[in-house]
Design a protein around this motif. Structure first.
Motif, PDB file in Angstrom:
ATOM      1  N   PRO A   3       0.815  -1.208   0.000  1.00  0.00           N
ATOM      2  CA  PRO A   3       0.000   0.000   0.000  1.00  0.00           C
ATOM      3  C   PRO A   3       0.854   1.266   0.000  1.00  0.00           C
ATOM      4  O   PRO A   3       2.030   1.236   0.390  1.00  0.00           O
ATOM      5  CB  PRO A   3      -0.803  -0.117   1.306  1.00  0.00           C
ATOM      6  N   PRO A   4       0.277   2.402  -0.412  1.00  0.00           N
ATOM      7  CA  PRO A   4       1.019   3.663  -0.382  1.00  0.00           C
ATOM      8  C   PRO A   4       1.453   4.032   1.032  1.00  0.00           C
ATOM      9  O   PRO A   4       0.773   3.715   2.004  1.00  0.00           O
ATOM     10  CB  PRO A   4      -0.009   4.679  -0.920  1.00  0.00           C
ATOM     11  N   GLY A   5       2.594   4.687   1.120  1.00  0.00           N
ATOM     12  CA  GLY A   5       3.045   5.216   2.406  1.00  0.00           C
ATOM     13  C   GLY A   5       3.684   4.215   3.342  1.00  0.00           C
ATOM     14  O   GLY A   5       3.922   4.517   4.511  1.00  0.00           O
ATOM     15  N   THR A   6       3.986   3.004   2.848  1.00  0.00           N
ATOM     16  CA  THR A   6       4.539   1.966   3.726  1.00  0.00           C
ATOM     17  C   THR A   6       6.064   1.880   3.664  1.00  0.00           C
ATOM     18  O   THR A   6       6.646   0.997   4.288  1.00  0.00           O
ATOM     19  CB  THR A   6       3.925   0.595   3.384  1.00  0.00           C
ATOM     20  N   GLY A   7       6.702   2.775   2.892  1.00  0.00           N
ATOM     21  CA  GLY A   7       8.165   2.851   2.947  1.00  0.00           C
ATOM     22  C   GLY A   7       8.902   2.192   1.801  1.00  0.00           C
ATOM     23  O   GLY A   7      10.108   1.928   1.927  1.00  0.00           O
ATOM     24  N   THR A 107       8.847  -0.262  -7.791  1.00  0.00           N
ATOM     25  CA  THR A 107       7.823  -0.226  -6.741  1.00  0.00           C
ATOM     26  C   THR A 107       6.444  -0.209  -7.379  1.00  0.00           C
ATOM     27  O   THR A 107       6.248   0.343  -8.459  1.00  0.00           O
ATOM     28  CB  THR A 107       7.964   1.022  -5.846  1.00  0.00           C
ATOM     29  N   THR A 108       5.492  -0.847  -6.710  1.00  0.00           N
ATOM     30  CA  THR A 108       4.109  -0.847  -7.194  1.00  0.00           C
ATOM     31  C   THR A 108       3.147  -1.008  -6.029  1.00  0.00           C
ATOM     32  O   THR A 108       3.470  -1.672  -5.031  1.00  0.00           O
ATOM     33  CB  THR A 108       3.871  -1.971  -8.218  1.00  0.00           C
ATOM     34  N   ASN A 109       1.980  -0.383  -6.159  1.00  0.00           N
ATOM     35  CA  ASN A 109       0.904  -0.571  -5.184  1.00  0.00           C
ATOM     36  C   ASN A 109      -0.070  -1.649  -5.637  1.00  0.00           C
ATOM     37  O   ASN A 109      -0.991  -2.001  -4.898  1.00  0.00           O
ATOM     38  CB  ASN A 109       0.120   0.736  -5.000  1.00  0.00           C
ATOM     39  N   PHE A 128       5.539  -4.969   1.470  1.00  0.00           N
ATOM     40  CA  PHE A 128       5.495  -3.960   2.521  1.00  0.00           C
ATOM     41  C   PHE A 128       4.045  -3.856   3.008  1.00  0.00           C
ATOM     42  O   PHE A 128       3.170  -3.451   2.246  1.00  0.00           O
ATOM     43  CB  PHE A 128       5.971  -2.601   1.998  1.00  0.00           C
ATOM     44  N   ARG A 129       3.816  -4.239   4.246  1.00  0.00           N
ATOM     45  CA  ARG A 129       2.463  -4.220   4.799  1.00  0.00           C
ATOM     46  C   ARG A 129       2.220  -2.942   5.594  1.00  0.00           C
ATOM     47  O   ARG A 129       3.158  -2.264   6.001  1.00  0.00           O
ATOM     48  CB  ARG A 129       2.255  -5.435   5.707  1.00  0.00           C
ATOM     49  N   ARG A 130       0.946  -2.645   5.803  1.00  0.00           N
ATOM     50  CA  ARG A 130       0.611  -1.515   6.668  1.00  0.00           C
ATOM     51  C   ARG A 130       1.106  -1.812   8.084  1.00  0.00           C
ATOM     52  O   ARG A 130       1.035  -2.952   8.548  1.00  0.00           O
ATOM     53  CB  ARG A 130      -0.895  -1.268   6.668  1.00  0.00           C
ATOM     54  N   PRO A 131       1.622  -0.817   8.784  1.00  0.00           N
ATOM     55  CA  PRO A 131       2.201  -1.058  10.111  1.00  0.00           C
ATOM     56  C   PRO A 131       1.143  -1.414  11.147  1.00  0.00           C
ATOM     57  O   PRO A 131       0.004  -0.938  11.086  1.00  0.00           O
ATOM     58  CB  PRO A 131       2.874   0.278  10.448  1.00  0.00           C
ATOM     59  N   GLY A 132       1.536  -2.260  12.101  1.00  0.00           N
ATOM     60  CA  GLY A 132       0.685  -2.577  13.237  1.00  0.00           C
ATOM     61  C   GLY A 132       0.872  -1.543  14.337  1.00  0.00           C
ATOM     62  O   GLY A 132       1.572  -0.541  14.161  1.00  0.00           O
TER      63      GLY A 132
END
Length: 215
Positions: A3-7, A107-109, A128-132
């Protein structure tokens, strides 16, 4: 991918730093042209330009292709001239990947749309997953400036538990909260951060991220 914004882009820059390489970045979304034939030329240009820059260098730069899903998606059944253009671009991209010598990161979403022919060309596919909650807590600590004046009511654990945000979103929220406090000439208050969180969630185009958890 993720997802976007995950680094993803941040990680690519960290790899380049570790390898002591400069980095050349192309935004693949800007390669597409309204003029038939020009997009294919732009696709070749990415790799031709890289080879020109790298020629004679002992430590060639790393090539970063952001939003590479413009090229990596599944083939289209050609019904229009633009469909043929997309397919030709993909063929050129595959050919150039086969010939590429160096370090390339894409990189790709939209990994679910990726053509299997491209998947085989990459040595590593990293999600790259969304952070917990724990990761979000650390991200809040990282993005809030060390010397930023925080009010006593600021509770980063509460923000981590109640707002499902990416690292990129947290960075934007902190900037907005800091700006609001600076205009007021006061410390950063919990209200500033909560209002910034709510504003980011309401304005986020990604419906999956429009969630608050823990209430």
């Amino acid at each position: 991918y993720g997802p976007p914004g995950t680094g993803k882009t941040l990680a690519a820059n960290a790899i380049a730093y570790k390898l002591k390489k400069d980095i050349i970045t192309f935004d693949c979304s800007k390669i597409l042209s309204f003029w038939v034939g020009e997009s294919e030329q732009n696709t070749r240009m990415i790799f031709d330009r890289y080879r020109e820059i790298s020629e004679g260098m002992k430590n060639p730069p790393m090539l970063l292709l952001n939003e590479a899903d413009q090229f990596l998606h599944r083939r289209i059944n050609a019904a229009r001239a633009t469909d043929n253009m997309y397919n030709q671009m993909q063929n050129i991209f595959l050919e150039q990947l086969e010939r590429f010598e160096g370090v390339l990161i894409a990189t790709t979403n939209l990994i679910e749309n990726m053509d299997s022919a491209f998947s085989r060309r990459f040595h590593h596919k990293i999600e790259f997953r969304r952070p917990g909650i724990d990761e979000r807590y650390k991200l809040w600590q990282v993005h809030i400036p060390e010397k930023a004046p925080l009010a006593d009511d600021v509770d980063l654990l509460y923000l981590s538990e109640h707002y499902d945000l990416s690292g990129g979103q947290i960075a934007v929220i902190v900037q907005n909260a800091v700006t609001r406090a600076a205009r007021r000439g006061d410390k950063i208050m919990m209200e500033d951060l909560i209002n910034a969180c709510e504003g980011e969630i309401k304005g986020n185009f990604d419906e999956r991220a429009k969630m608050r958890v823990g209430f």
